[in-house]
Design a protein around this motif. Sequence first.
Motif, mmCIF file in Angstrom:
data_model
loop_
_atom_site.group_PDB
_atom_site.id
_atom_site.type_symbol
_atom_site.label_atom_id
_atom_site.label_comp_id
_atom_site.label_asym_id
_atom_site.label_seq_id
_atom_site.Cartn_x
_atom_site.Cartn_y
_atom_site.Cartn_z
ATOM 1 N N ASN A 61 0.827 -1.211 0.000
ATOM 2 C CA ASN A 61 0.000 0.000 0.000
ATOM 3 C C ASN A 61 0.859 1.258 0.000
ATOM 4 O O ASN A 61 0.600 2.201 -0.739
ATOM 5 N N ALA A 62 1.920 1.247 0.827
ATOM 6 C CA ALA A 62 2.815 2.407 0.900
ATOM 7 C C ALA A 62 3.524 2.597 -0.439
ATOM 8 O O ALA A 62 3.644 3.720 -0.941
ATOM 9 N N ASP A 63 3.976 1.478 -1.040
ATOM 10 C CA ASP A 63 4.691 1.554 -2.319
ATOM 11 C C ASP A 63 3.812 2.129 -3.421
ATOM 12 O O ASP A 63 4.257 2.950 -4.221
ATOM 13 N N ILE A 64 2.540 1.670 -3.467
ATOM 14 C CA ILE A 64 1.691 2.125 -4.575
ATOM 15 C C ILE A 64 1.303 3.596 -4.383
ATOM 16 O O ILE A 64 1.202 4.348 -5.352
ATOM 17 N N LEU A 65 1.149 4.008 -3.127
ATOM 18 C CA LEU A 65 0.870 5.426 -2.859
ATOM 19 C C LEU A 65 2.039 6.293 -3.323
ATOM 20 O O LEU A 65 1.855 7.324 -3.971
ATOM 21 N N ALA A 66 3.256 5.818 -3.035
ATOM 22 C CA ALA A 66 4.456 6.559 -3.427
ATOM 23 C C ALA A 66 4.561 6.612 -4.952
ATOM 24 O O ALA A 66 4.859 7.668 -5.529
ATOM 25 N N ALA A 67 4.282 5.479 -5.612
ATOM 26 C CA ALA A 67 4.368 5.426 -7.077
ATOM 27 C C ALA A 67 3.337 6.351 -7.714
ATOM 28 O O ALA A 67 3.618 7.021 -8.714
ATOM 29 N N ARG A 68 2.142 6.393 -7.119
ATOM 30 C CA ARG A 68 1.094 7.281 -7.641
ATOM 31 C C ARG A 68 1.496 8.734 -7.468
ATOM 32 O O ARG A 68 1.272 9.557 -8.357
ATOM 33 N N ALA A 90 5.241 2.927 -14.706
ATOM 34 C CA ALA A 90 5.907 1.621 -14.786
ATOM 35 C C ALA A 90 5.892 0.937 -13.423
ATOM 36 O O ALA A 90 5.593 -0.261 -13.308
ATOM 37 N N ALA A 91 6.169 1.713 -12.369
ATOM 38 C CA ALA A 91 6.176 1.145 -11.019
ATOM 39 C C ALA A 91 4.765 0.701 -10.610
ATOM 40 O O ALA A 91 4.593 -0.357 -10.003
ATOM 41 N N ILE A 92 3.749 1.498 -10.990
ATOM 42 C CA ILE A 92 2.369 1.137 -10.657
ATOM 43 C C ILE A 92 1.998 -0.182 -11.328
ATOM 44 O O ILE A 92 1.450 -1.087 -10.692
ATOM 45 N N ALA A 93 2.350 -0.290 -12.633
ATOM 46 C CA ALA A 93 2.034 -1.514 -13.371
ATOM 47 C C ALA A 93 2.736 -2.720 -12.746
ATOM 48 O O ALA A 93 2.148 -3.794 -12.606
ATOM 49 N N ALA A 94 4.005 -2.521 -12.342
ATOM 50 C CA ALA A 94 4.761 -3.616 -11.731
ATOM 51 C C ALA A 94 4.104 -4.063 -10.414
ATOM 52 O O ALA A 94 3.982 -5.260 -10.138
ATOM 53 N N ARG A 154 0.987 -3.727 -9.597
ATOM 54 C CA ARG A 154 -0.310 -4.368 -9.864
ATOM 55 C C ARG A 154 -0.147 -5.852 -10.172
ATOM 56 O O ARG A 154 -1.050 -6.646 -9.918
ATOM 57 N N THR A 155 0.988 -6.238 -10.756
ATOM 58 C CA THR A 155 1.175 -7.669 -11.038
ATOM 59 C C THR A 155 1.848 -8.371 -9.858
ATOM 60 O O THR A 155 1.724 -9.574 -9.710
ATOM 61 N N ALA A 156 2.542 -7.615 -9.008
ATOM 62 C CA ALA A 156 3.199 -8.228 -7.840
ATOM 63 C C ALA A 156 2.357 -8.002 -6.594
ATOM 64 O O ALA A 156 2.780 -7.336 -5.646
ATOM 65 N N LEU A 157 1.132 -8.532 -6.590
ATOM 66 C CA LEU A 157 0.214 -8.322 -5.468
ATOM 67 C C LEU A 157 0.762 -8.949 -4.196
ATOM 68 O O LEU A 157 1.440 -9.987 -4.260
ATOM 69 N N PRO A 158 0.486 -8.338 -3.034
ATOM 70 C CA PRO A 158 1.087 -8.832 -1.786
ATOM 71 C C PRO A 158 0.600 -10.235 -1.395
ATOM 72 O O PRO A 158 1.254 -10.918 -0.631
ATOM 73 N N GLU A 159 -0.534 -10.656 -1.944
ATOM 74 C CA GLU A 159 -1.073 -11.987 -1.609
ATOM 75 C C GLU A 159 -0.218 -13.107 -2.211
ATOM 76 O O GLU A 159 -0.102 -14.189 -1.630
ATOM 77 N N LEU A 160 0.328 -12.830 -3.420
ATOM 78 C CA LEU A 160 0.912 -13.911 -4.225
ATOM 79 C C LEU A 160 1.902 -14.824 -3.494
ATOM 80 O O LEU A 160 1.766 -16.045 -3.559
ATOM 81 N N PRO A 161 2.906 -14.274 -2.753
ATOM 82 C CA PRO A 161 3.874 -15.180 -2.116
ATOM 83 C C PRO A 161 3.252 -16.066 -1.032
ATOM 84 O O PRO A 161 3.872 -17.045 -0.612
ATOM 85 N N PHE A 162 2.034 -15.720 -0.587
ATOM 86 C CA PHE A 162 1.437 -16.456 0.526
ATOM 87 C C PHE A 162 0.502 -17.573 0.083
ATOM 88 O O PHE A 162 0.085 -18.400 0.884
ATOM 89 N N VAL A 163 0.169 -17.589 -1.214
ATOM 90 C CA VAL A 163 -0.790 -18.592 -1.689
ATOM 91 C C VAL A 163 -0.255 -20.010 -1.471
ATOM 92 O O VAL A 163 -0.928 -20.856 -0.868
ATOM 93 N N ALA A 164 0.979 -20.261 -1.912
ATOM 94 C CA ALA A 164 1.527 -21.622 -1.789
ATOM 95 C C ALA A 164 1.647 -22.073 -0.330
ATOM 96 O O ALA A 164 1.176 -23.167 0.013
ATOM 97 N N PRO A 165 2.242 -21.264 0.569
ATOM 98 C CA PRO A 165 2.309 -21.709 1.964
ATOM 99 C C PRO A 165 0.930 -21.924 2.607
ATOM 100 O O PRO A 165 0.755 -22.848 3.408
ATOM 101 N N MET A 166 -0.037 -21.098 2.232
ATOM 102 C CA MET A 166 -1.381 -21.282 2.775
ATOM 103 C C MET A 166 -1.982 -22.591 2.262
ATOM 104 O O MET A 166 -2.641 -23.319 3.000
ATOM 105 N N GLN A 167 -1.733 -22.881 0.983
ATOM 106 C CA GLN A 167 -2.232 -24.147 0.429
ATOM 107 C C GLN A 167 -1.567 -25.334 1.119
ATOM 108 O O GLN A 167 -2.223 -26.335 1.418
ATOM 109 N N GLN A 168 -0.254 -25.196 1.409
ATOM 110 C CA GLN A 168 0.444 -26.277 2.111
ATOM 111 C C GLN A 168 -0.152 -26.485 3.495
ATOM 112 O O GLN A 168 -0.361 -27.615 3.927
#
Lengths: 110, 249
Positions: free
Chosen positions: B42-49, B55-59, B61-75
């Motif tokens: 949230n802080a990063d996207i506010l700063a980018a805006r 370019a930073a905003i687009a990056a 948007r694809t690197a959502l904070p949830e993504l790294p947690f999906v696999a461990p949560m599934q495990q």
Amino acid sequence: MYPHERSLVAEMKDKPFALVGVNSDTDRAKLKERIAAESITWRSFWNGPEGTRGPISKEWRVTGWPTVFVIDHAGVIRHKSHGGPGMDEAIAECVRLAEAARAKSGDGGH
Amino acid sequence: MPRPLPSALLLLTAFLPAQESTPTPVFADLERQYAAAQQRWNADILAARAKQDDAAIAALRTALPELPFVAPMQQGAAAHAGTADAVPFLDWLAFHGGKPAVTRPAVEALLRDHIETPEAGRAASRVINLLREFGREEALRLLDRIVERNPVDQGKAQALFSRASLFVGTRGTGTETERAGALADLKRAKTLNPGKSLGGLIDDAIFGEETLGIGRPAPEISGEDLDGVAFKLSDYRGKVVLLDFWGDW
């Protein structure tokens, strides 16, 4: 949705049908330029300076745009959706009934 | 006050339906890390805006904070499959998993193995979210299951509301009988202490059906057009009206 609305208005030109908008833009002057550019011919209520939080959309509980209601010739709601499946069919059916009612009251006059 | 009361209370609580389950330390730890990642994002996207750095905003948007947690949560969900310890993992996946390929199996597991938990009630909203994936018939079956088997009032209220939304409102398609049933469901949901936010949605849905439903007279609109000229909706009586709430944005 403009192309679809334009073709609907053209198709229904001689039918008992009207497209009535409720517009939720906040800047009326800017909007009028867009209306000219997009050849928007239908009349709209203005939802006021609060835009999407204006009084008409509030009273009609509209929370997503576009939202459409098909209202028959007697003023009864016959369809509501976000402009998706069923809207054109509902309009066609209501227009058919409105024409039938018109013909009947016409006959009654003779 | 008579002495045996506390022990009687203890005995009673043992028979109450399952309440919020205590998460495992692994889940608690992941949840903490996720909250921190979300804050950073949230802080990063506010700063980018602020810098209008597209370019930073687009990056971001694809690197959502949830993504790294999906696999461990599934495990975590898999490691505790079928037991109460899986519930917080499944709940997280159902709401934050993003893609239907992630959220759908989590919703299915909650409603299959943990139907009596508060989380299964919450999952009713996700069934509607996954309507396209489930299809109408399966969605209805799942919501019926929550209404019948979830002992938690709020969960039942959520499921009744979600089920009604298939039949009434701007996204519902129901026959006259189905719409009447949905209205009864909404009124029942209202009696189940739905809380402020769900309660508000239920009130709007009831108003939407009773006052703005199919077959009801359209309320009058008296307003001004874009040139400031006054007119009324009833000016069009005798014609079919497509009332179109629109905006040029």
